[in-house]
Design an enzyme around this catalytic site. Structure first.
Site, short mmCIF file in Angstrom:
data_model
loop_
_atom_site.label_atom_id
_atom_site.label_comp_id
_atom_site.label_asym_id
_atom_site.label_seq_id
_atom_site.Cartn_x
_atom_site.Cartn_y
_atom_site.Cartn_z
N HIS A 523 29.81 41.98 47.53
CA HIS A 523 30.48 43.27 47.77
C HIS A 523 30.21 44.28 46.66
O HIS A 523 30.47 45.48 46.83
CB HIS A 523 31.99 43.06 47.93
CG HIS A 523 32.64 44.07 48.81
ND1 HIS A 523 32.14 45.34 49.03
CD2 HIS A 523 33.79 44.01 49.54
CE1 HIS A 523 32.93 46.01 49.84
NE2 HIS A 523 33.94 45.23 50.17
N ASP A 527 28.59 46.81 51.32
CA ASP A 527 29.90 47.02 51.94
C ASP A 527 29.98 46.31 53.28
O ASP A 527 28.96 45.92 53.86
CB ASP A 527 30.16 48.52 52.13
CG ASP A 527 30.31 49.26 50.81
OD1 ASP A 527 30.73 48.62 49.82
OD2 ASP A 527 29.99 50.46 50.77
#
Length: 553
Positions: A523, A527
């Site tokens: 992450h 995304d």
């Protein structure tokens, strides 16, 4: 002159070691490179050789003491410094006085291995065995001190966290000294041995008396009990039994293999790691037909019973973790600590792919020489998606705050082997066709299981696929292989009732072949929406099933 025995650097991030057992006691005589003490680190257990010939005058670190790298373990003094302790040493030389001529020769031989070491002898160094490999462990010496060797003749087997391989001799000559004993860990560039070129070794007959100080050769019956302790288990097999390394014995124990029934393929009939793995595989196959006979119509149950016989002997025991298990434990923990991982899963209708494969697999196998599995379809869809979404085929550097977007697709594939989990890499996989991927995957998986991978085939990946469905799993949460930013799992393809919409928009319930694709991603770089778009691209490519041209249909 006294020599200090220090705790060596036994790995890139190893800062200390624990003394597990002294192999010599104060007052004992030791030869150059003779195993002196066993030490244990968080990565490897190994023996520390003596840096000089002489007498062990003082033990500084006792058993179970933890010593920092560079810390002093003991002191080796020469015979004069040892005083009374040195007296027994000369008595061993007169003991061999029936051969009055050879007796004076052993002393010159020791300097010969040291004298040429300064100028005439050629050092054999630990080579670079991969992109990120910093050290290697000596598994087995294929030659003994005094043996003649040719240029490029295999000299020693070494193991790294990525590959096992043989190191060839850089020159023709005679092996005059061994600097790293079996099970010793040596950094890249460290000295393994020294080869005296033939011209420099005028005392060619010297190898016969030379072994006397080193209790390895078989000619003298009284010297043989000395090498027996390292190979205590095969000791009862008489003088002609080949030496078995601790690594091989441990592997045999883990797989419940009786070494007496294993035929060695190494030099002089020595049993190699590959021999034990082959015996374990043969044992597994021999036990597989029993469940198959009871449920011939169901091939799936064959896999689960196989591991049970090999592992049943572990119940109620405590075992030292294998080298690959230790590496896996460290790498997976480091991966979770260094990255922000989460997993997103999409369901994919594989009905068209299942039909295509059924139509093409017979002709494909005949034409390409490998079976057509589902993995090449997944790999091809992943490659196409990586080209569309370069932020998935990328890595994030925490120190420089930079993102590297790769211009090639180097696919790693998780492979379950007898030794543990490996992730070999197919470099430039984006340049391969579906058939090329099928051949490359079959080849690299087979060589991973047989231990024949090249060092660079275990590094350099930009994205990894793990076939979690091979054991029937529907989905999982894969752990990343840093610096890669994502890893895709491919779940088992199963038949399920699903809503089917026809061209006119009419809905019905039909039986479809479906699977789940879990994507673990970092992450810090990717995304959730990025991961979703990437998985959607793969999903559409597979559900479209437009692979006819690749399959010659």
């Amino acid at each position: 002159m006294a020599f200090s025995v220090q705790m060596p650097a036994l790995g890139e991030s190893v800062t200390e070691g624990t003394v597990t057992r002294w192999l010599k006691q104060e007052g004992d005589t030791v030869e150059l490179d003779e195993p002196l003490v066993e030490v244990s680190t968080d990565k490897v257990d190994t023996e520390i050789p003596s840096p000089a010939a002489g007498v062990l005058t003082k033990i500084i670190a006792q058993e179970d003491d933890t010593v920092e790298v560079g810390g002093e373990l003991a002191v080796i003094g020469d015979a004069k410094d040892a005083g009374e302790a040195a007296a027994p040493a000369p008595e061993k030389v007169p003991a061999a006085q029936p051969e009055s001529k050879p007796a004076p020769e052993p002393p010159p031989v020791q300097p010969t291995s040291g004298a040429p070491a300064g100028g005439d002898a050629k050092p054999v160094l630990m080579p670079e065995l991969g992109e990120s490999v910093t050290e290697g462990t000596v598994i087995r010496w294929l030659k003994k001190i005094g043996d003649s060797v040719q240029v490029d003749e295999p000299l020693v087997e070494v193991s790294t966290d990525k590959v096992d391989t043989e190191i060839p001799s850089p020159v023709a000559g005679v092996l005059v000294s061994i600097s790293a004993d079996e099970d010793a860990t040596v950094p890249v560039g460290g000295e393994l041995a020294r080869i005296g070129v033939a011209a420099d070794i005028g005392a060619a007959p010297a190898p016969k008396p030379a072994p006397k100080p080193v209790p390895e050769p078989a000619p003298t019956p009284k010297a043989e009990p000395a090498p027996s302790p390292p190979a205590a288990q095969p000791a009862g097999a008489a003088e002609g039994a080949p030496y078995v390394t601790p690594l091989v014995r441990k592997l045999a124990s883990e797989n419940n293999i009786d070494l007496a029934g294993v035929t060695g393929t190494g030099v002089g009939g020595r049993i190699r790691k590959q021999d034990v793995l082959a015996a374990a595989e043969q044992k597994k196959r021999a036990k597989a037909p029993a469940p198959a006979a009871q449920a011939a119509a169901a091939p799936a149950p064959k896999a689960p019973p196989a591991p049970a016989p090999a592992l049943a002997h572990l119940r109620g025991t405590t075992q030292k973790a294998s080298r690959i298990r230790q590496i896996t434990a460290n790498k997976t923990r480091e991966s979770l600590q260094a990255t922000a991982q989460l997993t997103q899963t999409h369901e994919v209708d594989m009905t068209k792919i299942v039909g295509l494969r059924a139509r093409a697999k017979a002709a494909f196998a005949e034409r390409e020489g490998v079976n057509l599995t589902f993995l090449p379809f997944f790999a091809k869809a992943v490659i196409d998606a990586l080209k569309i979404h370069p932020n998935i085929n990328a890595s994030y550097n925490e120190d420089t705050k930079e993102i590297t977007y790769y211009d090639a697709e180097h696919l790693g594939f998780a492979v379950d082997t007898e030794q543990g989990l490996l992730s070999p890499v197919i470099h430039d996989a984006g340049d391969l066709s579906l058939a090329g991927l099928a051949r490359a995957i079959a080849d690299i998986a087979a060589r991973a299981r047989s231990g024949n991978l090249k060092p660079d085939e275990l590094s350099g990946g930009t994205f990894t696929i793990t076939n979690i469905g091979s054991q029937g799993a529907l989905f999982d949460t894969p752990i990343l292989v840093p610096p890669q930013a994502a890893m895709l799992g491919t779940g088992a393809i199963v038949k399920r009732p699903r809503v089917v919409v026809d061209a006119s928009g009419n809905e019905s319930i039909g039986v479809r072949s479906v699977c789940y694709l879990p994507l673990t991603y970092d992450h810090r770089l990717i995304d959730g929406a990025d991961a979703g778009r990437f998985l959607t691209t793969i999903k559409h490519r597979l559900e479209e099933g437009a692979f006819e041209a690749d399959l010659g249909l």
